[in-house]
Design a protein around this motif. Sequence first.
Motif, PDB file in Angstrom:
ATOM      1  N   TYR A   1       0.834  -1.213   0.000  1.00  0.00           N
ATOM      2  CA  TYR A   1       0.000   0.000   0.000  1.00  0.00           C
ATOM      3  C   TYR A   1       0.866   1.260   0.000  1.00  0.00           C
ATOM      4  O   TYR A   1       0.665   2.162  -0.813  1.00  0.00           O
ATOM      5  CB  TYR A   1      -0.947   0.013   1.208  1.00  0.00           C
ATOM      6  N   LEU A   2       1.829   1.322   0.914  1.00  0.00           N
ATOM      7  CA  LEU A   2       2.658   2.523   1.006  1.00  0.00           C
ATOM      8  C   LEU A   2       3.495   2.746  -0.253  1.00  0.00           C
ATOM      9  O   LEU A   2       3.783   3.885  -0.616  1.00  0.00           O
ATOM     10  CB  LEU A   2       3.559   2.456   2.239  1.00  0.00           C
ATOM     11  N   ALA A   3       3.875   1.666  -0.927  1.00  0.00           N
ATOM     12  CA  ALA A   3       4.686   1.783  -2.142  1.00  0.00           C
ATOM     13  C   ALA A   3       3.836   2.010  -3.393  1.00  0.00           C
ATOM     14  O   ALA A   3       4.371   2.332  -4.451  1.00  0.00           O
ATOM     15  CB  ALA A   3       5.529   0.523  -2.321  1.00  0.00           C
ATOM     16  N   SER A   4       2.525   1.867  -3.265  1.00  0.00           N
ATOM     17  CA  SER A   4       1.641   1.973  -4.425  1.00  0.00           C
ATOM     18  C   SER A   4       1.208   3.413  -4.688  1.00  0.00           C
ATOM     19  O   SER A   4       1.434   4.317  -3.881  1.00  0.00           O
ATOM     20  CB  SER A   4       0.391   1.116  -4.212  1.00  0.00           C
ATOM     21  N   GLU A   5       0.539   3.593  -5.795  1.00  0.00           N
ATOM     22  CA  GLU A   5      -0.027   4.894  -6.152  1.00  0.00           C
ATOM     23  C   GLU A   5      -1.045   5.342  -5.100  1.00  0.00           C
ATOM     24  O   GLU A   5      -1.169   6.526  -4.808  1.00  0.00           O
ATOM     25  CB  GLU A   5      -0.679   4.802  -7.543  1.00  0.00           C
ATOM     26  N   ALA A   6      -1.766   4.394  -4.507  1.00  0.00           N
ATOM     27  CA  ALA A   6      -2.769   4.719  -3.485  1.00  0.00           C
ATOM     28  C   ALA A   6      -2.138   5.357  -2.248  1.00  0.00           C
ATOM     29  O   ALA A   6      -2.775   6.151  -1.564  1.00  0.00           O
ATOM     30  CB  ALA A   6      -3.543   3.467  -3.086  1.00  0.00           C
ATOM     31  N   GLY A   7      -0.891   5.033  -1.955  1.00  0.00           N
ATOM     32  CA  GLY A   7      -0.223   5.574  -0.781  1.00  0.00           C
ATOM     33  C   GLY A   7       0.656   6.779  -1.070  1.00  0.00           C
ATOM     34  O   GLY A   7       1.429   7.206  -0.215  1.00  0.00           O
ATOM     35  N   ARG A   8       0.514   7.363  -2.240  1.00  0.00           N
ATOM     36  CA  ARG A   8       1.415   8.444  -2.657  1.00  0.00           C
ATOM     37  C   ARG A   8       1.343   9.692  -1.784  1.00  0.00           C
ATOM     38  O   ARG A   8       2.296  10.457  -1.729  1.00  0.00           O
ATOM     39  CB  ARG A   8       1.178   8.803  -4.116  1.00  0.00           C
ATOM     40  N   PHE A   9       0.225   9.919  -1.101  1.00  0.00           N
ATOM     41  CA  PHE A   9       0.106  11.113  -0.264  1.00  0.00           C
ATOM     42  C   PHE A   9       0.355  10.812   1.212  1.00  0.00           C
ATOM     43  O   PHE A   9       0.201  11.689   2.050  1.00  0.00           O
ATOM     44  CB  PHE A   9      -1.277  11.752  -0.436  1.00  0.00           C
ATOM     45  N   VAL A  10       0.721   9.583   1.526  1.00  0.00           N
ATOM     46  CA  VAL A  10       1.014   9.211   2.911  1.00  0.00           C
ATOM     47  C   VAL A  10       2.505   9.399   3.140  1.00  0.00           C
ATOM     48  O   VAL A  10       3.327   8.786   2.468  1.00  0.00           O
ATOM     49  CB  VAL A  10       0.611   7.745   3.195  1.00  0.00           C
ATOM     50  N   THR A  11       2.862  10.259   4.068  1.00  0.00           N
ATOM     51  CA  THR A  11       4.270  10.471   4.389  1.00  0.00           C
ATOM     52  C   THR A  11       4.401  10.879   5.852  1.00  0.00           C
ATOM     53  O   THR A  11       3.437  11.343   6.463  1.00  0.00           O
ATOM     54  CB  THR A  11       4.918  11.514   3.451  1.00  0.00           C
ATOM     55  N   CYS A  12       5.563  10.652   6.401  1.00  0.00           N
ATOM     56  CA  CYS A  12       5.846  10.958   7.815  1.00  0.00           C
ATOM     57  C   CYS A  12       4.887  10.216   8.740  1.00  0.00           C
ATOM     58  O   CYS A  12       4.436  10.751   9.748  1.00  0.00           O
ATOM     59  CB  CYS A  12       5.789  12.454   8.072  1.00  0.00           C
ATOM     60  N   SER A  13       4.559   8.978   8.391  1.00  0.00           N
ATOM     61  CA  SER A  13       3.609   8.195   9.176  1.00  0.00           C
ATOM     62  C   SER A  13       4.263   6.932   9.718  1.00  0.00           C
ATOM     63  O   SER A  13       5.142   6.365   9.086  1.00  0.00           O
ATOM     64  CB  SER A  13       2.412   7.789   8.311  1.00  0.00           C
ATOM     65  N   ALA A  14       3.777   6.509  10.874  1.00  0.00           N
ATOM     66  CA  ALA A  14       4.174   5.231  11.463  1.00  0.00           C
ATOM     67  C   ALA A  14       2.917   4.366  11.491  1.00  0.00           C
ATOM     68  O   ALA A  14       2.002   4.626  12.265  1.00  0.00           O
ATOM     69  CB  ALA A  14       4.737   5.422  12.854  1.00  0.00           C
ATOM     70  N   LEU A  15       2.857   3.380  10.623  1.00  0.00           N
ATOM     71  CA  LEU A  15       1.690   2.509  10.509  1.00  0.00           C
ATOM     72  C   LEU A  15       1.867   1.332  11.455  1.00  0.00           C
ATOM     73  O   LEU A  15       2.767   0.514  11.290  1.00  0.00           O
ATOM     74  CB  LEU A  15       1.548   2.028   9.066  1.00  0.00           C
ATOM     75  N   GLN A  16       1.013   1.257  12.477  1.00  0.00           N
ATOM     76  CA  GLN A  16       1.110   0.185  13.462  1.00  0.00           C
ATOM     77  C   GLN A  16       0.237  -0.989  13.036  1.00  0.00           C
ATOM     78  O   GLN A  16      -0.931  -0.810  12.719  1.00  0.00           O
ATOM     79  CB  GLN A  16       0.685   0.690  14.834  1.00  0.00           C
ATOM     80  N   ILE A  17       0.826  -2.171  13.022  1.00  0.00           N
ATOM     81  CA  ILE A  17       0.105  -3.398  12.697  1.00  0.00           C
ATOM     82  C   ILE A  17      -0.183  -4.078  14.032  1.00  0.00           C
ATOM     83  O   ILE A  17       0.721  -4.539  14.715  1.00  0.00           O
ATOM     84  CB  ILE A  17       0.946  -4.328  11.790  1.00  0.00           C
ATOM     85  N   ARG A  18      -1.453  -4.112  14.414  1.00  0.00           N
ATOM     86  CA  ARG A  18      -1.851  -4.646  15.719  1.00  0.00           C
ATOM     87  C   ARG A  18      -2.868  -5.761  15.561  1.00  0.00           C
ATOM     88  O   ARG A  18      -3.474  -5.908  14.516  1.00  0.00           O
ATOM     89  CB  ARG A  18      -2.493  -3.546  16.572  1.00  0.00           C
ATOM     90  N   GLU A  19      -3.098  -6.465  16.655  1.00  0.00           N
ATOM     91  CA  GLU A  19      -4.123  -7.502  16.652  1.00  0.00           C
ATOM     92  C   GLU A  19      -5.498  -6.861  16.505  1.00  0.00           C
ATOM     93  O   GLU A  19      -5.688  -5.694  16.820  1.00  0.00           O
ATOM     94  CB  GLU A  19      -4.073  -8.325  17.931  1.00  0.00           C
ATOM     95  N   VAL A  20      -6.443  -7.624  16.016  1.00  0.00           N
ATOM     96  CA  VAL A  20      -7.819  -7.163  15.864  1.00  0.00           C
ATOM     97  C   VAL A  20      -8.644  -7.771  16.988  1.00  0.00           C
ATOM     98  O   VAL A  20      -8.567  -8.965  17.244  1.00  0.00           O
ATOM     99  CB  VAL A  20      -8.395  -7.610  14.496  1.00  0.00           C
ATOM    100  N   LYS A  21      -9.419  -6.942  17.664  1.00  0.00           N
ATOM    101  CA  LYS A  21     -10.302  -7.438  18.722  1.00  0.00           C
ATOM    102  C   LYS A  21     -11.739  -7.191  18.289  1.00  0.00           C
ATOM    103  O   LYS A  21     -12.100  -6.089  17.925  1.00  0.00           O
ATOM    104  CB  LYS A  21     -10.040  -6.706  20.035  1.00  0.00           C
ATOM    105  N   ARG A  22     -12.539  -8.240  18.327  1.00  0.00           N
ATOM    106  CA  ARG A  22     -13.954  -8.105  17.986  1.00  0.00           C
ATOM    107  C   ARG A  22     -14.786  -8.706  19.106  1.00  0.00           C
ATOM    108  O   ARG A  22     -14.543  -9.829  19.522  1.00  0.00           O
ATOM    109  CB  ARG A  22     -14.267  -8.829  16.683  1.00  0.00           C
ATOM    110  N   THR A  23     -15.771  -7.964  19.567  1.00  0.00           N
ATOM    111  CA  THR A  23     -16.673  -8.485  20.585  1.00  0.00           C
ATOM    112  C   THR A  23     -17.728  -9.330  19.899  1.00  0.00           C
ATOM    113  O   THR A  23     -18.287  -8.925  18.894  1.00  0.00           O
ATOM    114  CB  THR A  23     -17.350  -7.332  21.351  1.00  0.00           C
ATOM    115  N   MET A  24     -17.974 -10.507  20.447  1.00  0.00           N
ATOM    116  CA  MET A  24     -18.968 -11.406  19.851  1.00  0.00           C
ATOM    117  C   MET A  24     -20.357 -11.000  20.267  1.00  0.00           C
ATOM    118  O   MET A  24     -20.619 -10.439  21.236  1.00  0.00           O
ATOM    119  CB  MET A  24     -18.713 -12.841  20.283  1.00  0.00           C
TER     120      MET A  24
END
Length: 77
Positions: A54-77
Motif C-alpha cells: 500500500y505505502l509503495a503503491s499509487e494509493a499511498g502516494r500522499f502518505v508520508t511521515c507516518s508510522a503505521l502500526q500493525i496490531r491484533e484485531v479485537k472483535r466483541t462477539m
Amino acid sequence: GEREKEHGITVNAICPTAFPHVGEEEADAMSQHRSEWVERKKSMPQDIAEAVVYLASEAGRFVTCSALQIREVKRTM
C-alpha cells in the motif's frame, strides 16, 4: 522536507507490535462469560506485506511521515 516532496519521495515506517497470548486460565474465564468474549486475530506476515505494498503503491502516494502500526484485531462477539 521540501527536497523529498519535490522528487515524490515519501518516508514512512511500519511498526508491527507484539500480540498478547491468551493463556489457559484467561481462556477458561472468557468462556464462562460469553458476553465478554473477545476474538483475537493474530497478525500474519501477509498483513505487513500488504501495508508495504500500500505505502509503495499509487494509493499511498500522499502518505508520508507516518508510522503505521500493525496490531491484533479485537472483535466483541
